[in-house]
Scaffold this active site. Structure first.
Site, PDB file in Angstrom:
ATOM      1  CG  HIS A  22     -38.703   7.290  -0.843  1.00 25.24           C
ATOM      2  ND1 HIS A  22     -37.751   7.746  -0.197  1.00 25.24           N
ATOM      3  CD2 HIS A  22     -38.182   6.523  -1.791  1.00 25.24           C
ATOM      4  CE1 HIS A  22     -36.544   7.453  -0.841  1.00 25.24           C
ATOM      5  NE2 HIS A  22     -36.847   6.752  -2.125  1.00 25.24           N
ATOM      6  CE  LYS A  48     -28.547   4.222  -4.544  1.00 25.64           C
ATOM      7  NZ  LYS A  48     -29.716   3.957  -4.237  1.00 25.64           N
ATOM      8  NE  ARG A  97     -36.707   9.306  -8.763  1.00 28.84           N
ATOM      9  CZ  ARG A  97     -35.635   9.066  -8.263  1.00 28.84           C
ATOM     10  NH1 ARG A  97     -35.420   9.648  -7.233  1.00 28.84           N
ATOM     11  NH2 ARG A  97     -34.722   8.253  -8.850  1.00 28.84           N
ATOM     12  CB  SER A 135     -32.351   9.390  -0.894  1.00 29.99           C
ATOM     13  OG  SER A 135     -33.805   8.639  -0.634  1.00 29.99           O
TER      14      SER A 135
HETATM   15  O1  PNS Z   1     -33.325   2.489  -3.781  1.00 34.30           O
HETATM   16  P1  PNS Z   1     -32.546   1.710  -4.691  1.00 34.30           P
HETATM   17  O2  PNS Z   1     -31.197   1.631  -3.913  1.00 34.30           O
HETATM   18  O3  PNS Z   1     -32.830   2.105  -6.130  1.00 34.30           O
HETATM   19  O4  PNS Z   1     -32.974   0.143  -4.436  1.00 34.30           O
HETATM   20  C1  PNS Z   1     -32.364  -0.991  -5.050  1.00 34.30           C
HETATM   21  C2  PNS Z   1     -32.937  -2.211  -4.272  1.00 34.30           C
HETATM   22  C3  PNS Z   1     -32.584  -2.201  -2.940  1.00 34.30           C
HETATM   23  C4  PNS Z   1     -34.483  -2.465  -4.544  1.00 34.30           C
HETATM   24  C5  PNS Z   1     -32.141  -3.454  -5.050  1.00 34.30           C
HETATM   25  O5  PNS Z   1     -30.909  -3.264  -5.031  1.00 34.30           O
HETATM   26  C6  PNS Z   1     -32.596  -4.781  -4.302  1.00 34.30           C
HETATM   27  O6  PNS Z   1     -33.535  -5.499  -4.585  1.00 34.30           O
HETATM   28  N1  PNS Z   1     -31.220  -5.378  -3.776  1.00 34.30           N
HETATM   29  C7  PNS Z   1     -31.649  -6.720  -2.712  1.00 34.30           C
HETATM   30  C8  PNS Z   1     -30.770  -7.648  -3.407  1.00 34.30           C
HETATM   31  C9  PNS Z   1     -31.267  -8.175  -4.752  1.00 34.30           C
HETATM   32  O7  PNS Z   1     -32.081  -8.871  -4.669  1.00 34.30           O
HETATM   33  N2  PNS Z   1     -30.383  -7.972  -5.705  1.00 34.30           N
HETATM   34  C10 PNS Z   1     -30.898  -8.478  -7.083  1.00 34.30           C
HETATM   35  C11 PNS Z   1     -32.119  -7.376  -7.472  1.00 34.30           C
HETATM   36  S1  PNS Z   1     -32.722  -7.835  -9.118  1.00 34.30           S
END
Ligand code: PNS
Length: 166
Positions: A22, A48, A97, A135
């Site tokens: 990150h 998670k 990645r 993570s």
């Molecule tokens: O590190 P991650 O868990 O892959 O991140 C995912 C994240 C947090 C970027 C995604 O789940 C997100 O944007 N969550 C906020 C809620 C939202 O807007 N959901 C619709 C996404 S298209």
């Protein structure tokens, strides 16, 4: 569309905890953005088992980037695009990645584009040495007693040690 200046970007994720991978993406992001909000989501698309609370994750990120005034660690609830609007961020940064990340990332980027036409997602690629770090693997390896000191910053490593000793 006129390009907003200064460029404010959002780097959203779960960051449980923030890893060297990150950090790599954030530092690369500073080449394209003036300010980056590293934003810990209260709601992740992936369900998670959390280790650190959202507040603890934000504190860890603050510690890692304490010397970098262009980076701010925050948390957000609700939709990413709503938070982006609130912060005036028209750019979303995500790390890629491996090819396996791509499908999920493309879907999210297109959904966000659909929800707010003024947001662009860019994908940055970490250094090869950082491309296997996640993570979830850091949490798992640390829980099972493996050495994760080269995958996270020293301050994060220390907090992981304390958390797992709880
Ligand atoms: O590190 P991650 O868990 O892959 O991140 C995912 C994240 C947090 C970027 C995604 O789940 C997100 O944007 N969550 C906020 C809620 C939202 O807007 N959901 C619709 C996404 S298209």
């Amino acid at each position: 569309m006129k390009r907003p200046r200064p460029v404010v970007a959002l780097y959203p994720g779960s960051f449980d905890p923030i890893t060297r991978g990150h950090e790599d993406i954030v530092r690369r992001g500073l080449r394209v953005a003036d300010t980056i909000f590293v934003a810990v989501a209260h709601t992740s698309t992936h369900t998670k088992q959390g280790l650190f609370s959202v507040e603890e994750r934000v504190a860890l990120i603050k510690g890692v980037f304490a010397d970098e005034e262009r980076i701010e660690a925050v948390s957000f609830s609700g939709l990413l695009v709503d938070f982006a609007k609130e912060r005036g961020a028209h750019l979303v940064i995500r790390g890629l990645r491996a090819v396996s990340d791509f499908e999920y990332e493309l879907q999210m980027a297109q959904m966000n584009q659909e929800l707010w036409g003024e947001v662009e997602t860019i994908f940055l690629v970490p250094e090869v040495q950082n491309s296997f770090i996640s993570s979830s693997l850091v949490r798992e390896v640390a829980k099972l007693g493996g050495d994760v000191s080269s995958f996270v910053s020293p301050s994060v490593f220390e907090q992981l040690r304390l958390k797992l000793a709880e």
